[in-house]
Design a protein around this motif. Sequence first.
Motif, PDB file in Angstrom:
ATOM      1  N   ARG A   5     -46.680  32.038  46.318  1.00 41.07           N
ATOM      2  CA  ARG A   5     -47.753  32.311  45.286  1.00 41.07           C
ATOM      3  C   ARG A   5     -48.545  31.108  45.026  1.00 41.07           C
ATOM      4  N   ILE A   6     -49.612  31.150  44.555  1.00 35.37           N
ATOM      5  CA  ILE A   6     -50.526  30.251  44.006  1.00 35.37           C
ATOM      6  C   ILE A   6     -50.477  30.843  42.580  1.00 35.37           C
ATOM      7  N   ARG A   7     -50.024  29.790  41.654  1.00 33.49           N
ATOM      8  CA  ARG A   7     -50.007  30.200  40.393  1.00 33.49           C
ATOM      9  C   ARG A   7     -51.640  29.397  39.705  1.00 33.49           C
ATOM     10  N   ASP A   8     -52.703  30.365  39.801  1.00 34.88           N
ATOM     11  CA  ASP A   8     -53.728  29.485  39.188  1.00 34.88           C
ATOM     12  C   ASP A   8     -54.214  30.054  37.761  1.00 34.88           C
ATOM     13  N   ARG A   9     -53.554  30.729  37.432  1.00 36.09           N
ATOM     14  CA  ARG A   9     -53.877  31.551  36.004  1.00 36.09           C
ATOM     15  C   ARG A   9     -52.746  31.125  34.970  1.00 36.09           C
ATOM     16  N   GLN A  10     -53.308  30.831  33.654  1.00 35.19           N
ATOM     17  CA  GLN A  10     -52.228  30.260  32.724  1.00 35.19           C
ATOM     18  C   GLN A  10     -52.346  31.356  31.459  1.00 35.19           C
ATOM     19  N   MET A  11     -51.327  31.638  30.997  1.00 35.87           N
ATOM     20  CA  MET A  11     -51.479  32.469  29.649  1.00 35.87           C
ATOM     21  C   MET A  11     -50.634  31.565  28.657  1.00 35.87           C
ATOM     22  N   ILE A  12     -51.087  31.619  27.418  1.00 36.12           N
ATOM     23  CA  ILE A  12     -50.596  30.954  26.212  1.00 36.12           C
ATOM     24  C   ILE A  12     -50.186  32.038  25.340  1.00 36.12           C
ATOM     25  N   VAL A  13     -48.966  31.685  25.022  1.00 33.35           N
ATOM     26  CA  VAL A  13     -48.297  32.883  24.233  1.00 33.35           C
ATOM     27  C   VAL A  13     -47.971  32.091  22.837  1.00 33.35           C
ATOM     28  N   ARG A  14     -47.967  32.627  21.559  1.00 36.98           N
ATOM     29  CA  ARG A  14     -47.689  31.998  20.332  1.00 36.98           C
ATOM     30  C   ARG A  14     -46.918  32.888  19.702  1.00 36.98           C
ATOM     31  N   PHE A  15     -45.400  32.395  19.305  1.00 42.85           N
ATOM     32  CA  PHE A  15     -44.585  32.813  18.686  1.00 42.85           C
ATOM     33  C   PHE A  15     -44.235  32.346  17.222  1.00 42.85           C
ATOM     34  N   THR A  16     -43.754  33.305  16.275  1.00 39.17           N
ATOM     35  CA  THR A  16     -43.166  32.713  15.273  1.00 39.17           C
ATOM     36  C   THR A  16     -41.616  32.102  15.732  1.00 39.17           C
ATOM     37  N   GLU A  17     -41.106  31.274  14.652  1.00 35.23           N
ATOM     38  CA  GLU A  17     -40.151  30.583  14.983  1.00 35.23           C
ATOM     39  C   GLU A  17     -38.854  31.697  15.218  1.00 35.23           C
ATOM     40  N   ARG A  18     -38.828  32.805  14.598  1.00 33.88           N
ATOM     41  CA  ARG A  18     -37.581  33.880  14.706  1.00 33.88           C
ATOM     42  C   ARG A  18     -38.023  34.482  16.207  1.00 33.88           C
ATOM     43  N   GLU A  19     -39.487  34.670  16.408  1.00 33.58           N
ATOM     44  CA  GLU A  19     -39.517  35.346  17.724  1.00 33.58           C
ATOM     45  C   GLU A  19     -39.355  34.469  18.749  1.00 33.58           C
ATOM     46  N   LEU A  20     -39.691  33.103  18.703  1.00 37.95           N
ATOM     47  CA  LEU A  20     -39.213  32.528  19.831  1.00 37.95           C
ATOM     48  C   LEU A  20     -37.597  32.175  19.948  1.00 37.95           C
ATOM     49  N   SER A  21     -36.797  32.215  18.788  1.00 40.88           N
ATOM     50  CA  SER A  21     -35.366  32.208  18.991  1.00 40.88           C
ATOM     51  C   SER A  21     -35.035  33.439  19.554  1.00 40.88           C
ATOM     52  N   GLU A  22     -35.421  34.617  19.213  1.00 38.89           N
ATOM     53  CA  GLU A  22     -35.019  35.728  19.902  1.00 38.89           C
ATOM     54  C   GLU A  22     -35.255  35.834  21.383  1.00 38.89           C
ATOM     55  N   PHE A  23     -36.521  35.208  21.887  1.00 41.56           N
ATOM     56  CA  PHE A  23     -37.071  35.158  23.259  1.00 41.56           C
ATOM     57  C   PHE A  23     -35.996  34.246  23.997  1.00 41.56           C
ATOM     58  N   THR A  24     -35.843  33.010  23.397  1.00 37.84           N
ATOM     59  CA  THR A  24     -34.762  32.085  24.311  1.00 37.84           C
ATOM     60  C   THR A  24     -33.349  32.836  24.328  1.00 37.84           C
ATOM     61  N   GLU A  25     -33.021  33.284  23.319  1.00 37.92           N
ATOM     62  CA  GLU A  25     -31.641  33.927  23.220  1.00 37.92           C
ATOM     63  C   GLU A  25     -31.517  34.864  24.456  1.00 37.92           C
ATOM     64  N   LYS A  26     -32.548  35.963  24.468  1.00 35.18           N
ATOM     65  CA  LYS A  26     -32.423  36.810  25.408  1.00 35.18           C
ATOM     66  C   LYS A  26     -32.691  36.187  26.889  1.00 35.18           C
ATOM     67  N   MET A  27     -33.317  35.309  26.881  1.00 32.78           N
ATOM     68  CA  MET A  27     -33.483  34.674  28.272  1.00 32.78           C
ATOM     69  C   MET A  27     -32.317  33.811  28.631  1.00 32.78           C
ATOM     70  N   LYS A  28     -31.461  33.071  27.768  1.00 29.99           N
ATOM     71  CA  LYS A  28     -30.153  32.524  28.145  1.00 29.99           C
ATOM     72  C   LYS A  28     -29.245  33.630  28.634  1.00 29.99           C
ATOM     73  N   ARG A  29     -29.203  34.789  27.836  1.00 32.46           N
ATOM     74  CA  ARG A  29     -28.101  35.888  28.027  1.00 32.46           C
ATOM     75  C   ARG A  29     -28.305  36.247  29.499  1.00 32.46           C
ATOM     76  N   THR A  30     -29.686  36.228  29.925  1.00 32.03           N
ATOM     77  CA  THR A  30     -29.804  36.891  31.354  1.00 32.03           C
ATOM     78  C   THR A  30     -29.619  35.850  32.306  1.00 32.03           C
ATOM     79  N   LYS A  31     -29.344  34.519  32.022  1.00 36.04           N
ATOM     80  CA  LYS A  31     -29.152  33.313  32.955  1.00 36.04           C
ATOM     81  C   LYS A  31     -30.348  32.960  33.787  1.00 36.04           C
TER      82      LYS A  31
END
Length: 110
Positions: A5-31
């Motif tokens: 794939r050629i990744r030529d598009r970018q998306m910027i997402v903003r999180f609150t501290e709590r949302e980023l923490s939840e996202f990171t936790e879920k990502m870690k749990r999925t390995k």
Amino acid sequence: MKEKRIRDRQMIVRFTERELSEFTEKMKRTKSKSRSDFIMSLVKSKPIIVPDGLPEIAAELKRHGNNLNQIARLFNQTRSCPYQLNHALENCETSYNAVKNLVFQINGGR
């Protein structure tokens, strides 16, 4: 072969501290290897499996392994079978069955 794939598009997402923490936790749990991999698995509707109880089972297996190593060391030093061996093996079998059931659930009963 892996899809190129050629990744030529970018998306910027903003999180609150709590949302980023939840996202990171879920990502870690999925390995997932990276945030990109995690998000791509969401986009491609790949199942994201987060088995409940896995960290507890892994810790329990580690404790059983330590117990077996101590018993093996004692056996090798004294050449006699310690009475704790049967109990340790029963605990290992219980943990093994828990892992087997977890894998069975993850695979949808297959």
